[in-house]
Structures are given as structure tokens and as C-alpha cells.
Write a protein that holds these residues in place. Sequence first.
Motif, mmCIF file in Angstrom:
data_model
loop_
_atom_site.group_PDB
_atom_site.id
_atom_site.type_symbol
_atom_site.label_atom_id
_atom_site.label_comp_id
_atom_site.label_asym_id
_atom_site.label_seq_id
_atom_site.Cartn_x
_atom_site.Cartn_y
_atom_site.Cartn_z
ATOM 1 N N LEU A 280 -22.534 -37.870 -2.072
ATOM 2 C CA LEU A 280 -21.184 -38.401 -1.875
ATOM 3 C C LEU A 280 -20.156 -37.341 -2.233
ATOM 4 C CD1 LEU A 280 -21.561 -41.850 -3.701
ATOM 5 C CD2 LEU A 280 -21.539 -41.496 -1.234
ATOM 6 N N VAL A 281 -19.059 -37.335 -1.480
ATOM 7 C CA VAL A 281 -17.890 -36.538 -1.848
ATOM 8 C C VAL A 281 -16.775 -37.551 -2.065
ATOM 9 C CG1 VAL A 281 -16.303 -34.695 -1.195
ATOM 10 C CG2 VAL A 281 -18.685 -34.631 -0.390
ATOM 11 N N ALA A 282 -16.167 -37.512 -3.252
ATOM 12 C CA ALA A 282 -15.167 -38.520 -3.601
ATOM 13 C C ALA A 282 -13.923 -37.851 -4.175
ATOM 14 C CB ALA A 282 -15.752 -39.501 -4.610
ATOM 15 N N ARG A 283 -12.795 -38.517 -4.003
ATOM 16 C CA ARG A 283 -11.529 -38.000 -4.515
ATOM 17 C C ARG A 283 -10.816 -39.082 -5.317
ATOM 18 N NH1 ARG A 283 -7.425 -34.395 -3.813
ATOM 19 N NH2 ARG A 283 -8.503 -33.132 -2.263
ATOM 20 N N LYS A 284 -10.214 -38.644 -6.426
ATOM 21 C CA LYS A 284 -9.340 -39.505 -7.224
ATOM 22 C C LYS A 284 -8.187 -38.615 -7.673
ATOM 23 C CE LYS A 284 -9.515 -42.849 -10.993
ATOM 24 N NZ LYS A 284 -10.396 -43.439 -12.029
ATOM 25 N N GLY A 285 -7.016 -38.839 -7.094
ATOM 26 C CA GLY A 285 -5.884 -37.965 -7.378
ATOM 27 C C GLY A 285 -6.187 -36.551 -6.901
ATOM 28 N N ASN A 286 -6.025 -35.577 -7.813
ATOM 29 C CA ASN A 286 -6.289 -34.185 -7.427
ATOM 30 C C ASN A 286 -7.690 -33.730 -7.849
ATOM 31 O OD1 ASN A 286 -5.886 -33.938 -10.206
ATOM 32 N ND2 ASN A 286 -4.905 -31.952 -10.010
ATOM 33 N N LEU A 287 -8.581 -34.690 -8.091
ATOM 34 C CA LEU A 287 -9.950 -34.382 -8.497
ATOM 35 C C LEU A 287 -10.915 -34.710 -7.359
ATOM 36 C CD1 LEU A 287 -12.024 -33.621 -10.684
ATOM 37 C CD2 LEU A 287 -11.915 -35.991 -11.466
ATOM 38 N N VAL A 288 -11.731 -33.724 -6.992
ATOM 39 C CA VAL A 288 -12.756 -33.925 -5.975
ATOM 40 C C VAL A 288 -14.107 -33.804 -6.667
ATOM 41 C CG1 VAL A 288 -13.777 -33.082 -3.827
ATOM 42 C CG2 VAL A 288 -11.289 -33.003 -4.141
ATOM 43 N N ALA A 289 -14.934 -34.840 -6.513
ATOM 44 C CA ALA A 289 -16.262 -34.851 -7.134
ATOM 45 C C ALA A 289 -17.324 -34.804 -6.051
ATOM 46 C CB ALA A 289 -16.439 -36.097 -7.993
ATOM 47 N N PHE A 290 -18.284 -33.914 -6.251
ATOM 48 C CA PHE A 290 -19.478 -33.828 -5.422
ATOM 49 C C PHE A 290 -20.554 -34.546 -6.216
ATOM 50 C CE2 PHE A 290 -16.674 -30.443 -4.264
ATOM 51 C CZ PHE A 290 -16.695 -30.478 -2.878
ATOM 52 N N VAL A 291 -21.033 -35.675 -5.688
ATOM 53 C CA VAL A 291 -21.818 -36.615 -6.479
ATOM 54 C C VAL A 291 -23.274 -36.660 -6.023
ATOM 55 C CG1 VAL A 291 -21.975 -39.004 -7.280
ATOM 56 C CG2 VAL A 291 -19.722 -38.015 -6.766
ATOM 57 N N GLU A 292 -24.161 -36.473 -6.979
ATOM 58 C CA GLU A 292 -25.597 -36.648 -6.766
ATOM 59 C C GLU A 292 -25.941 -38.059 -7.240
ATOM 60 O OE1 GLU A 292 -29.704 -35.414 -6.059
ATOM 61 O OE2 GLU A 292 -27.740 -34.901 -5.266
ATOM 62 N N VAL A 293 -26.597 -38.834 -6.401
ATOM 63 C CA VAL A 293 -26.976 -40.203 -6.738
ATOM 64 C C VAL A 293 -28.487 -40.267 -6.890
ATOM 65 C CG1 VAL A 293 -26.956 -42.613 -5.989
ATOM 66 C CG2 VAL A 293 -25.013 -41.124 -5.445
ATOM 67 N N LYS A 294 -28.926 -40.864 -7.985
ATOM 68 C CA LYS A 294 -30.360 -41.065 -8.204
ATOM 69 C C LYS A 294 -30.599 -42.541 -8.478
ATOM 70 C CE LYS A 294 -31.865 -36.945 -7.685
ATOM 71 N NZ LYS A 294 -32.663 -36.655 -6.520
ATOM 72 N N ALA A 295 -31.444 -43.150 -7.673
ATOM 73 C CA ALA A 295 -31.817 -44.554 -7.860
ATOM 74 C C ALA A 295 -33.309 -44.604 -8.172
ATOM 75 C CB ALA A 295 -31.507 -45.356 -6.603
ATOM 76 N N ARG A 296 -33.657 -45.311 -9.210
ATOM 77 C CA ARG A 296 -35.054 -45.449 -9.616
ATOM 78 C C ARG A 296 -35.328 -46.905 -9.979
ATOM 79 N NH1 ARG A 296 -34.936 -41.198 -7.565
ATOM 80 N NH2 ARG A 296 -35.764 -39.211 -8.294
ATOM 81 N N ALA A 297 -36.599 -47.257 -9.979
ATOM 82 C CA ALA A 297 -37.001 -48.644 -10.244
ATOM 83 C C ALA A 297 -36.802 -49.029 -11.707
ATOM 84 C CB ALA A 297 -38.452 -48.853 -9.838
ATOM 85 N N THR A 298 -36.939 -48.051 -12.620
ATOM 86 C CA THR A 298 -36.788 -48.356 -14.049
ATOM 87 C C THR A 298 -35.894 -47.315 -14.709
ATOM 88 O OG1 THR A 298 -38.656 -47.001 -14.777
ATOM 89 C CG2 THR A 298 -39.148 -49.288 -14.121
ATOM 90 N N ALA A 299 -35.296 -47.713 -15.814
ATOM 91 C CA ALA A 299 -34.449 -46.790 -16.568
ATOM 92 C C ALA A 299 -35.246 -45.587 -17.060
ATOM 93 C CB ALA A 299 -33.790 -47.522 -17.739
#
Length: 117
Positions: free
Chosen positions: A43-62
Motif C-alpha cells: 500500500l502507498v498511503a498519504r496523511k497530510g505531507n506524510l507518504v507511507a509505503f506500507v508492508e502488510v503481513k497477515a497470518r493465522a496466529t499472533a
Amino acid sequence: MRDRRLAEAAGRRGERLAGWWLRLKGWRILDRRVRTPAGEVDLVARKGNLVAFVEVKARATAAELDFAIDERRLARVARAAEILMPRYAGPGDDIRVDVILITPGTRPRHIENAWTG
């Protein structure tokens, strides 16, 4: 092959949930699954003047999340972010690499500025 397809579907669900979570927190999603020669940014996301390049990790357990992200993976995202910066960030924008960890039954865990390399 079936396991790979299931993992892919779970990853896409995790990315959708992460995007939803970020929007609830005031972020605007600029792009999803952006490929570069260095790797992919979920994901590439923006909030104000901040741009975040986001790595998402989904797993079955913590417990599985403890091993889902490491320095090598973060370095790959950071290299991809460097390639993508001119496309999404302008003068005066701040850039960072974030990670969102997702496991069923818990709120997404947003790790801000996960890469400081």
C-alpha cells in the motif's frame, strides 16, 4: 499450488483490511500492490505531507506474525519505496516505511517508521 492460492487470497484480504484501517485513521490510499524492479509495495498511503509505503503481513496466529517481517523484507520495501518516491511524494513531503500486522480476532497493529536503515 492450492496453498499458494490460499496464501494469496489471505494476503489480499489482509491488504484490504489494512487499507480500511488506515482510512479510518485519516489516511488516503494512493495505490495498492505497486511493483518495482526492487520488489512490491502493498500500500502507498498519504496523511497530510506524510507518504507511507506500507508492508502488510497477515497470518493465522499472533505467534506467526513474530516471524512475518524481518530486516531483509523491510530493506526490499525501502528499496522499492526509493524507486516510487518521485511518483507519490513531492517537495516538502516526509516519507517512511510502515508495517501493518494482521491476525484474526485482533485489531491491526500499525508499526510506524519500521525501517530506519
